[in-house]
Motif scaffolding. Structure first.
Motif, short mmCIF file in Angstrom:
data_model
loop_
_atom_site.label_atom_id
_atom_site.label_comp_id
_atom_site.label_asym_id
_atom_site.label_seq_id
_atom_site.Cartn_x
_atom_site.Cartn_y
_atom_site.Cartn_z
N ASP B 149 0.83 -1.19 0.00
CA ASP B 149 0.00 0.00 0.00
C ASP B 149 0.87 1.25 0.00
OD1 ASP B 149 -2.73 0.66 -0.07
OD2 ASP B 149 -2.57 1.50 1.95
N GLN B 150 1.91 1.20 0.82
CA GLN B 150 2.87 2.31 0.94
C GLN B 150 3.52 2.58 -0.42
OE1 GLN B 150 5.05 1.39 4.49
NE2 GLN B 150 6.57 2.93 4.05
N GLN B 153 1.03 4.00 -2.93
CA GLN B 153 0.78 5.42 -2.66
C GLN B 153 1.91 6.27 -3.20
OE1 GLN B 153 -1.76 6.98 -1.58
NE2 GLN B 153 -2.98 5.63 -0.30
N LYS B 154 3.14 5.78 -3.02
CA LYS B 154 4.32 6.52 -3.41
C LYS B 154 4.43 6.60 -4.94
CE LYS B 154 9.21 6.14 -2.69
NZ LYS B 154 10.18 5.11 -2.30
N GLY B 157 0.12 7.05 -6.28
CA GLY B 157 -0.77 7.93 -5.54
C GLY B 157 -2.14 7.35 -5.25
N SER B 159 -4.25 3.82 -3.29
CA SER B 159 -4.05 2.69 -2.37
C SER B 159 -4.02 1.41 -3.20
CB SER B 159 -5.16 2.64 -1.33
OG SER B 159 -6.36 2.27 -1.94
#
Lengths: 139, 181
Positions: B149-150, B153-154, B157, B159
């Motif tokens: 998920d991280q 997001q990175k 952008g 989930s």
């Protein structure tokens, strides 16, 4: 004497019928063992693939001590699980065999010795895809 | 004569429809279950399970002993440490020599990215309970989902759950879940 009209009764029953048909799944096997599944948050709903073989590890309903093993409908000795799973697999069509999954339904109080033993046998017979059944925790 | 016949209304007796519906209802009640199938997917490792081929820094060993106590790399630890320890091990932000190594690989959509070669190894005693093992697996799953998920997001952008198939595959490739037992 005034009578209650029963003309709408079939409609009501049909509605109930449809409700149950929508919310339930067909029972494939009867678990002859008492299997209390462990709880987890990351469990996913299984896509109901056809090539599934169920392996249950649980307590016998008669209350005898120790855990027993059931493969689909039949009780199996712990060291014969691999053979039983292969027998189930060989009865499927090729397409189903390619997507073969062994679903492990194991009582939460079972010891890892049995679990490891079952997994070693599955590995030996080439049933590499497995899943661990559990109940979904929502919090 | 014709008129007379038409005036007679032929009706099918519908009284027994309720009985038929009842019968169907009972049939479905008996043959179906209400419980949904929830499960954790795992692939058994095709290769040998011993870690000797993997460098020591690339293995994080989580072991459960005979009374369900956890230790991480041989030292006793509590269950709530699993999450942070795995994240630290996989991400290795300071490129610590004791934590997992990073290998540069080309991933579709992302180009060249550093990928952790870390393996999470689960060890259990014969007497460990299945529920403790299940709980540990649940925590590992959760940690890797958070890591994915991280990453999602990175990079995108979004989930992880909202990604389409191709992007999800790219994330899956850049955050591999290597579990060894």
């Amino acid at each position: 004497m005034p009578t209650v009209s029963t003309a709408a009764l079939p409609d009501i029953i049909f509605m109930l019928l449809f409700f149950f048909m929508m919310t339930s799944t067909i029972r494939r096997h009867t678990a002859k063992l008492n299997v209390k599944l462990p709880t987890a948050q990351t469990v996913e709903k299984r896509t109901d693939a056809e090539g599934v073989c169920f392996v249950y590890i649980g307590q016998s309903r008669s209350g005898a001590a120790g855990m027993l093993v059931q493969v689909n409908e039949d009780f199996v000795e712990l060291n014969k699980v691999g053979v039983a799973v292969t027998a189930v697999k060989s009865k499927l069509t090729q397409a189903k065999q390619d997507k073969f999954i062994v679903s492990l339904k194991i009582h939460k109080d079972a010891r890892m010795k049995m679990v490891k033993d079952v997994k070693a046998q599955l590995k030996q017979v080439g049933a590499m895809q497995i899943d661990y059944s559990g109940t979904h925790a929502t919090f | 004569m014709l008129r007379a016949r038409r005036s007679i209304r032929h009706e099918i007796n519908a009284g027994s429809i309720a009985d038929i519906a009842f019968l169907l209802l009972i049939f479905f009640l008996l043959t179906s279950t209400m419980d949904r199938n929830y499960s954790m997917r795992r692939d058994l490792p095709a290769i040998s399970t011993d870690n000797s081929a993997v460098a020591e820094r690339n293995v994080l060993t989580l072991s459960l002993n005979n009374v369900d106590e956890l230790s991480i790399n041989g030292k006793p630890a509590t269950f709530d440490k699993v999450n942070t320890r795995i994240k630290e091990f996989i991400l290795n932000p300071a490129n610590d020599k004791a934590l997992s190594e990073k290998v540069i690989k080309t991933v579709k959509l992302l180009g060249e990215v550093p990928i952790s070669a870390g393996v999470v190894s689960i060890k259990t005693d014969d007497n460990t309970s299945y529920s403790a093992y299940y709980r540990l697996n649940d925590m590992i799953n959760k940690t890797f989902l958070e890591l994915k998920d991280q990453k999602a997001q990175k990079v995108f952008g979004l989930s992880y759950g909202k990604l389409d198939e191709y992007r999800r595959k790219a994330i899956d490739e850049s955050v591999p879940v290597n579990i060894n037992e």
